[in-house]
Enzyme design. Structure first.
Site, short mmCIF file in Angstrom:
data_model
loop_
_atom_site.label_atom_id
_atom_site.label_comp_id
_atom_site.label_asym_id
_atom_site.label_seq_id
_atom_site.Cartn_x
_atom_site.Cartn_y
_atom_site.Cartn_z
N GLN A 6 0.79 -1.23 0.00
CA GLN A 6 0.00 0.00 0.00
C GLN A 6 0.82 1.28 0.00
O GLN A 6 0.31 2.35 -0.29
CB GLN A 6 -0.92 0.01 1.23
CG GLN A 6 -2.04 -1.02 1.18
CD GLN A 6 -2.88 -1.00 2.45
OE1 GLN A 6 -2.40 -1.33 3.53
NE2 GLN A 6 -4.13 -0.62 2.34
N TYR A 33 7.71 -10.99 3.53
CA TYR A 33 7.48 -9.54 3.56
C TYR A 33 8.30 -8.84 2.48
O TYR A 33 9.41 -9.26 2.14
CB TYR A 33 7.86 -8.95 4.92
CG TYR A 33 6.92 -9.29 6.04
CD1 TYR A 33 5.79 -10.06 5.82
CD2 TYR A 33 7.14 -8.83 7.32
CE1 TYR A 33 4.92 -10.36 6.86
CE2 TYR A 33 6.28 -9.12 8.37
CZ TYR A 33 5.18 -9.90 8.12
OH TYR A 33 4.33 -10.20 9.16
N LYS A 192 -11.79 4.89 12.56
CA LYS A 192 -11.96 5.34 11.17
C LYS A 192 -13.09 4.62 10.44
O LYS A 192 -13.50 5.04 9.36
CB LYS A 192 -10.65 5.17 10.39
CG LYS A 192 -10.20 3.73 10.15
CD LYS A 192 -8.89 3.72 9.39
CE LYS A 192 -8.32 2.32 9.25
NZ LYS A 192 -6.99 2.33 8.60
N GLU A 270 1.98 9.67 15.99
CA GLU A 270 0.86 9.61 16.94
C GLU A 270 0.94 8.35 17.79
O GLU A 270 0.84 8.38 19.02
CB GLU A 270 -0.48 9.64 16.20
CG GLU A 270 -1.69 9.53 17.11
CD GLU A 270 -3.00 9.29 16.37
OE1 GLU A 270 -3.97 8.85 17.02
OE2 GLU A 270 -3.04 9.51 15.14
#
Length: 305
Positions: A6, A33, A192, A270
């Site tokens: 992504q 990965y 979200k 964050e």
């Protein structure tokens, strides 16, 4: 999913640099990965996971000894991964998912072999049951081999049973620690998905149809309602909901580390702020969170505090 799927390599490198500069010293990579090439540029404390057949590309056409946790696959797979990572060793090698086709003694002997030959410092398990971890420990003690030191387990506000009920005995009896993953429950805990499925979210991917269904289900809607209530606690503590959720995971005495998966620098910064929130989660705050969630496992002894 995120790294190599992504986001671009540039963003991935940016994220890993921010993590390192903020004191993160543990990175999780695996045979399958895509982020391995970036790790070459950065000399970090690394994890390496072994996945069973369905996590390996073209795995169903492979021989039995080239997948799972056979001695051949553990040794050759680790050698191959170290070559790709341009490293002499990793700190911990994980056996991801138990392998019913391989005897436990073979797995423990193979892990002992890679440690004795300097390819890894320790080994751990991932998604193993407490009974399977105990079996590995018993085999290690019986044959004077090296037992696992940690278990990688899913742990978040809505997934508590294994880490809070099944694993505490192992923390106290044999010293196995937990490296927890998915502290934000694939993004569910961020809030979200409160108004549906955003286009850029993981739940919008074809391969994550199961996550979409989970979010839109009756249980999913109930979870969103609980998250709304938890937002009020986060506001009182002057933090965000993700920071509260991550700090809540870190608060558990058996959790040695929490694995974060982020897709942009602001999100990572964050999430790292959860460290400052940790001291604010007092017994009273934890109790308030439990009341909202209503899912605290009942055990004979309270290992949570």
């Amino acid at each position: 999913v995120t790294f190599g799927g992504q986001i671009s390599d540039e963003v991935a490198e940016q994220l890993m640099t921010i993590a390192y500069e903020n004191g993160v010293n543990l990175f999780d990579t695996a045979e399958v990965y895509s982020a391995g090439n970036l790790l070459i540029k950065l000399s970090f404390f690394l994890f390496l996971s072994f996945f069973l057949s369905f996590f390996l590309s073209l795995s169903f056409s492979r021989a039995e000894t080239e997948r799972g946790l056979s001695r051949k696959h553990i040794i050759e797979g680790l050698k191959g991964s170290l070559q790709r990572l341009q490293l002499e060793y990793v700190d911990v090698v994980f056996a991801n998912r138990p392998d019913s086709n391989t005897p436990m003694e073979e797995i423990v002997r193979a892990m002992t072999h890679v440690i004795n030959h300097g390819m890894s410092m320790y080994w751990g398990t991932s998604r193993w049951s407490a009974m399977e971890i105990m079996e590995a420990y018993s085999v290690a003690r019986q044959f004077n081999l090296i037992p696992p030191v940690c278990e990688q387990a899913e742990y978040h506000l809505f997934q508590r049973d294994k880490v809070e009920m099944q694993l505490p005995e192992l923390y106290h009896k044999i010293g196995v620690g937990v490296v927890s993953w998915s502290p934000l429950a694939c993004g569910i805990v961020t809030g979200k998905y409160e108004n549906g499925i955003p286009e850029s979210s993981r739940a919008s991917l074809k391969s994550y149809q199961w996550l979409k269904e989970k979010i839109l289900s009756e249980d999913g809607r109930k979870q969103q309602a609980k998250l709304k209530e938890l937002t009020h606690i986060a506001e009182k503590l002057s933090c965000t909901l993700p920071q509260l959720a991550i700090a809540w995971c870190l608060r558990n005495e058996g959790v040695s580390s929490v694995l974060l998966g982020t897709s942009n620098p602001a999100q990572l910064t964050e999430n790292l702020g959860a460290i400052q929130v940790l001291p604010k989660i007092t017994a009273i705050v934890a109790s308030d969170i439990d009341k909202i969630l209503g899912n605290r496992p009942q055990s004979k002894k309270d290992y949570h505090h």
